[in-house]
Design an enzyme around this catalytic site. Structure first.
Site: not given
Ligand code: LLP
Length: 419
Positions: A239, A274-275, A277, A344-345, A373
């Site tokens: 996150g 769990e990084p 992004r 086409c949107e 993503y």
């Molecule tokens: N752990 C869990 C349980 C999650 O649900 C997620 C992301 C992560 C780790 C990784 O989170 P991050 O470090 O990447 O923020 N498609 C969206 C983002 C969806 C995130 C879903 N869960 C976007 O493009 O912004």
């Protein structure tokens, strides 16, 4: 910091010319930098020196096998949410003892698969899932190491669609339920609770909500231990946000690490993160070619590019901002462009009134911060073949996902035999 830099008037990825990649592979195409992936992974893991920490890269952010192998070689684990992701992690060389399996709706078949290959931990998100997992595991003569995923009821995350930590979101069990379920799990035949987990959202650029959530998790560990329940590990999710330009500057991994240590106040426990992004976003660009410029005398100036919402859905889905850079910026005053794709949107709009150096037909542009993503969420909408991916490492590069041919695309669909 990333390794996409202007050099000699041209945007390059590490030692490789983006123009060269576009010429050889065609556009649109994703390009990833090994040096940036490595830098981000190390910056994150080094923020927790002195702790026993599992950095389980969230495969969903970018699940390309070569990206996964790059991270696996650095010691990364994998946070997975489907059998497909577990299979990818294993194929890339992530050992099962570094794989975490999360998600609100794991099927029996997926749970069986995870148990068969021996993933390190299954993050249980509800009571029915706890019962089902215990049954499945006991049936296999196994006892699954589990974490209870807690929903700490803290709001965070840049966009409503990616906030996960409020009580109205579908993820995890409430704080009070978690204590009961942890105790219950101790007495179930097929599970062995070892951890509690939380993840409150994505693209979080303020440490305050995380501090609040992690403080609640620390208190939970203390309460569980006070009841005599063993808790070996605390999984604090992903996150942490990344710089997307024109957005609040996020805290660094070091700031984040410091906040975690302050919040845990010396709690003796292993940690998992769990990084997704943070590792992948700024390690990738989507390279696209200008099809033409369409200027309406009275209205916007449309820059029509050959990438579309099926290749990069974030602007359409989350109103996300992606910096757009001409690969060979021309001299002249910036002009305002509405940057659109061919789908086409009206939603297939990457940016409105974006000031960019003047662009012409056949010029290349790079959508920045597209490594997370991006390709992972791509589709064949409008029957556009799935976008290919390239990995760069220093002066070398390789196509790590091929663009399917039209023949391959059509061959996947057998005609109904009565037609
Ligand atoms: N752990 C869990 C349980 C999650 O649900 C997620 C992301 C992560 C780790 C990784 O989170 P991050 O470090 O990447 O923020 N498609 C969206 C983002 C969806 C995130 C879903 N869960 C976007 O493009 O912004």
């Amino acid at each position: 910091m990333n390794h996409f830099e202007l050099e000699g008037g041209e945007l390059r990825c590490e030692g490789v010319s983006l123009t060269e990649i576009a010429a050889q592979v065609g556009t649109p195409v994703y390009v990833y930098s090994t040096a940036t992936l490595t830098r981000h992974y190390k910056a994150f893991s080094e923020a927790f020196k002195g702790r026993n920490v599992l950095v389980a890269y969230a495969v969903k952010a970018n699940s390309n096998l070569s990206v996964l192998r790059t991270l696996a070689r650095l010691g990364a684990g994998a946070d997975t949410v489907s059998e497909g992701e577990i299979r990818r992690a294993l194929a890339a060389g992530v050992p099962p003892e570094r794989i975490v399996f999360s998600g609100v709706g794991k099927t029996d078949a997926e749970l069986e698969y995870a148990l068969e290959v021996g993933v390190q931990e299954i993050n249980v998100e509800s009571e029915p899932e706890l019962d089902r997992l215990s049954q499945v595991a006991a049936g296999m003569g196994k006892r699954a190491a589990i974490a209870i995923r807690v929903n700490p009821d803290v709001g965070a995350g840049g966009h409503a669609k990616i906030a996960t930590g409020k009580s109205e979101n579908k993820f995890g069990v409430s704080m009070s339920e978690s204590q009961r379920l942890y105790a219950k799990a101790m007495n179930l035949p097929g599970v062995r609770p070892v951890a509690v987990a939380c993840h409150i959202g994505s693209q979080i650029t303020d440490l305050t909500p995380m501090r609040e959530a992690f403080g609640k998790m620390r208190d939970l560990v203390l309460r569980l231990r006070a009841e005599g329940l063993p808790v070996e590990r605390l999984d604090l999710g992903g996150g942490l946000g990344v710089p997307y330009f024109h957005q609040p500057e996020p805290p660094t991994p070091a700031d984040f690490g410091k906040m975690v240590e302050e919040t845990l106040q010396g709690l003796d426990i292993d940690l998992a993160f769990e990084p997704g992004r943070l590792i992948a976003a700024n390690a990738g660009v989507l390279l696209s070619r200008v099809i033409h410029v369409h200027e309406r005398p009275e209205g916007p100036r449309f820059l029509v590019v050959d990438a579309a919402m099926n290749d990069l859905i974030r602007p359409a889905m989350y109103e996300a901002y992606h910096d757009i850079r001409p690969v060979k910026p021309r001299a002249g005053e910036p002009l305002d462009y509405d940057v659109v794709g061919p789908v086409c949107e009206t939603g297939d709009t990457f940016a409105r009134a974006r000031p960019l150096a003047p662009l012409q037909r056949d010029d290349l542009v790079a959508f920045m911060s597209a490594g997370a993503y991006g390709a992972a969420m791509s589709s064949e909408y409008n029957s556009r073949p799935l976008v290919p991916e390239v990995l760069v490492d220093g002066d070398r590069w390789a196509v790590v996902r091929k663009r399917p041919s039209y023949e391959e695309m059509l061959a996947r669909e057998p005609m109904a035999d009565w037609l």
